[in-house]
Design a protein around this motif. Sequence first.
Motif, PDB file in Angstrom:
ATOM      1  N   ASP A   1      -3.509   6.253   6.399  1.00 49.51           N
ATOM      2  CA  ASP A   1      -3.105   4.853   6.256  1.00 49.51           C
ATOM      3  C   ASP A   1      -3.603   4.056   7.460  1.00 49.51           C
ATOM      4  O   ASP A   1      -3.638   4.574   8.572  1.00 49.51           O
ATOM      5  CB  ASP A   1      -1.569   4.767   6.149  1.00 49.51           C
ATOM      6  N   GLU A   2      -3.975   2.820   7.234  1.00 44.07           N
ATOM      7  CA  GLU A   2      -4.441   1.925   8.299  1.00 44.07           C
ATOM      8  C   GLU A   2      -5.552   2.576   9.124  1.00 44.07           C
ATOM      9  O   GLU A   2      -5.490   2.646  10.354  1.00 44.07           O
ATOM     10  CB  GLU A   2      -3.270   1.537   9.212  1.00 44.07           C
TER      11      GLU A   2
ATOM     12  N   LYS B   1       0.817  -1.218   0.000  1.00 41.14           N
ATOM     13  CA  LYS B   1       0.000   0.000   0.000  1.00 41.14           C
ATOM     14  C   LYS B   1       0.850   1.267   0.000  1.00 41.14           C
ATOM     15  O   LYS B   1       0.474   2.263  -0.606  1.00 41.14           O
ATOM     16  CB  LYS B   1      -0.938  -0.003   1.221  1.00 41.14           C
ATOM     17  N   THR B   2       1.994   1.220   0.678  1.00 37.67           N
ATOM     18  CA  THR B   2       2.787   2.449   0.800  1.00 37.67           C
ATOM     19  C   THR B   2       3.138   3.029  -0.565  1.00 37.67           C
ATOM     20  O   THR B   2       2.877   4.204  -0.839  1.00 37.67           O
ATOM     21  CB  THR B   2       4.077   2.177   1.591  1.00 37.67           C
TER      22      THR B   2
ATOM     23  N   LEU C   1       5.253   2.798  11.885  1.00 35.13           N
ATOM     24  CA  LEU C   1       4.711   2.852  10.533  1.00 35.13           C
ATOM     25  C   LEU C   1       5.054   4.166   9.877  1.00 35.13           C
ATOM     26  O   LEU C   1       5.412   4.215   8.707  1.00 35.13           O
ATOM     27  CB  LEU C   1       3.195   2.679  10.589  1.00 35.13           C
TER      28      LEU C   1
END
Length: 414
Positions: free
Chosen positions: A158-159, A54-55, A89
Motif C-alpha cells: 500500500d502507498e 483503497k483499503t 496506516l
Amino acid sequence: MTEITFASFGFAGSILGALKAAGFEKPTPIQEGALPAGLAGKDVLGIAQTGTGKTAAFALPILQAMAANKLHSRRFATRALILAPTRELAVQIEQEFKKFGAGLGLNTVLVVGGVGRMGQVNRMSRGADIVVGTPGRICDLMSTRNLLIDQCQFFVLDEADRMLDLGFMPDIRKVVAALPTRRQSALFSATMPAEISGLAEGLLRDPVRVAIQAISSTPSRIEQTVHFVDAGAKRALLSSLLHDPSFTRAIVFTRTKRGADRVALQLNAEKISAAAMHGNLGQNARQRALEAFKSGDVRVLVATDLAARGIDVTGVSHVVNYELPNEPESYVHRIGRTARNGAEGIAVAFCDATELPFLNAIEKLTGVKMEVASGTRPAHAQPARKPQRHPDLVVRKPKPRRPQYGEQRKTRAA
Ligand code: ADP
Ligand code: MG
C-alpha cells in the motif's frame, strides 16, 4: 443503469453485514474497479489518491477468499501480508481487516516498529491469517524466522510511492524475494514514478490496472486559500485563525519535527488544545495523539508529512499548511485529510517570501490558483537566499610570513 452494490459481488454474509454496519452502502470507484479482479484471483495495480477507499478494495477480496477457505497457518507463518509505509496506516488497515472480517474467526497480527517485538513474536507463534506491518519490523521478524512468508498467498503493497520516499525499497525487495511465486498480489500508489512501475513489473503478474484520479487533482470540495505572511508573523496568524470556532478540527502541517513540537507547545500555552505527531515520538505517543484528536479531546493536531499521510479522521474542518512542502504532491496529500467521504473542507496555506517557489509548484501541479486571504502575492519569487557575509566578517587566513633574514626559525621542539 443498474447500480453496483456490495451484494452483487457475492460477499459472505458476515462481510456484507459488517459493510452495512460500517455504513458502506455502495463501492467507491476504485473498489468498483478493483474488487472484480481481486475476487477473480487476479493481481491488481491500483492508482488512486488517498481517501478513495483503497483499503477495502484490497482487504475485501482477501477476506472473501479466507471466508471460503479456512486453512490454518503453521507456527509463525501467515497467509496474507500487507505492507504499509507508516505505523498509523498499518494500524488503520489492521482495524479495517478486523472490522470486515469480524465474523470469520481470523487471526490478524500487527507487526510495526516503535513497540516491543516480543508481543508480536508471541502472536505470530500461533500462526496468522493476516499480517499487517511496516517494512522494517517485518524484515526484522523475518530475519529471526518469527515471520514466515514462504506460503503467503496474498501480498499487498500500500502507498508504494511513499515507501519509496521513505527509503523502504531495499526492505521491500527482501520481502518480495521471500514470497512464493504462486500468490496473488496488489500494489497501490498515488503516483507512478519509474521506480514504482519497475517494482510493479517484477511483483505483479498480468495485473488489472485500475486508475482513478491523478494525484494532481485536488478534490474540488476543498476551498483553498493562501496568506502571504512573513515567517515571523506566522505564529500570531495561526493563533488568530484558530481562535475562530469554525476551526472545529484542524491539522496544522509543519516541515520539521521540531517545528511541530514548537507550534503545539505555543498553541497549548495559548489555551488552544493541540497535540504534536511526528516520527520522533514513540508509537504509543503517536497513537495517543491521534486518538485524542479523533475523539475531539484536542482540537488541533500539529504534524509532519510522515505522520499524517493516509491518516483517516473524519470531520477535519481545516488543514493549515503552516509551512509549505517542497514536494507539491505532499500538498495534495495534506489537504486530502479534509473533505473525506464527500464532506467539504478548507485548506489554508501560509506562504512567506522564501516559499513562493513551493506555492508556484503546487499551483502548477493542481491547476488551482489559491485565493489570497491576506497579504499580497509577490510578483517574483525571492531568489533562494545564499548566506551573504558582511565583508568585515569574512575571515581571511593570514599568509604565512616568510622569516626575515637573520630571524631564527621557531622549532616545534622549543
Ligand atoms: P485510501 O486508502 O484510499 O486513503 P481509505 O480506505 O482509508 O482510503 O478510505 C477512506 C475513508 O472512506 C475511510 O473512512 C473509509 O472507511 C471510507 N470508505 C471507504 N470505502 C467506502 C464506501 N464504499 N462507502 C463509504 N465509506 C467508505
Ligand atoms: Mg490507504
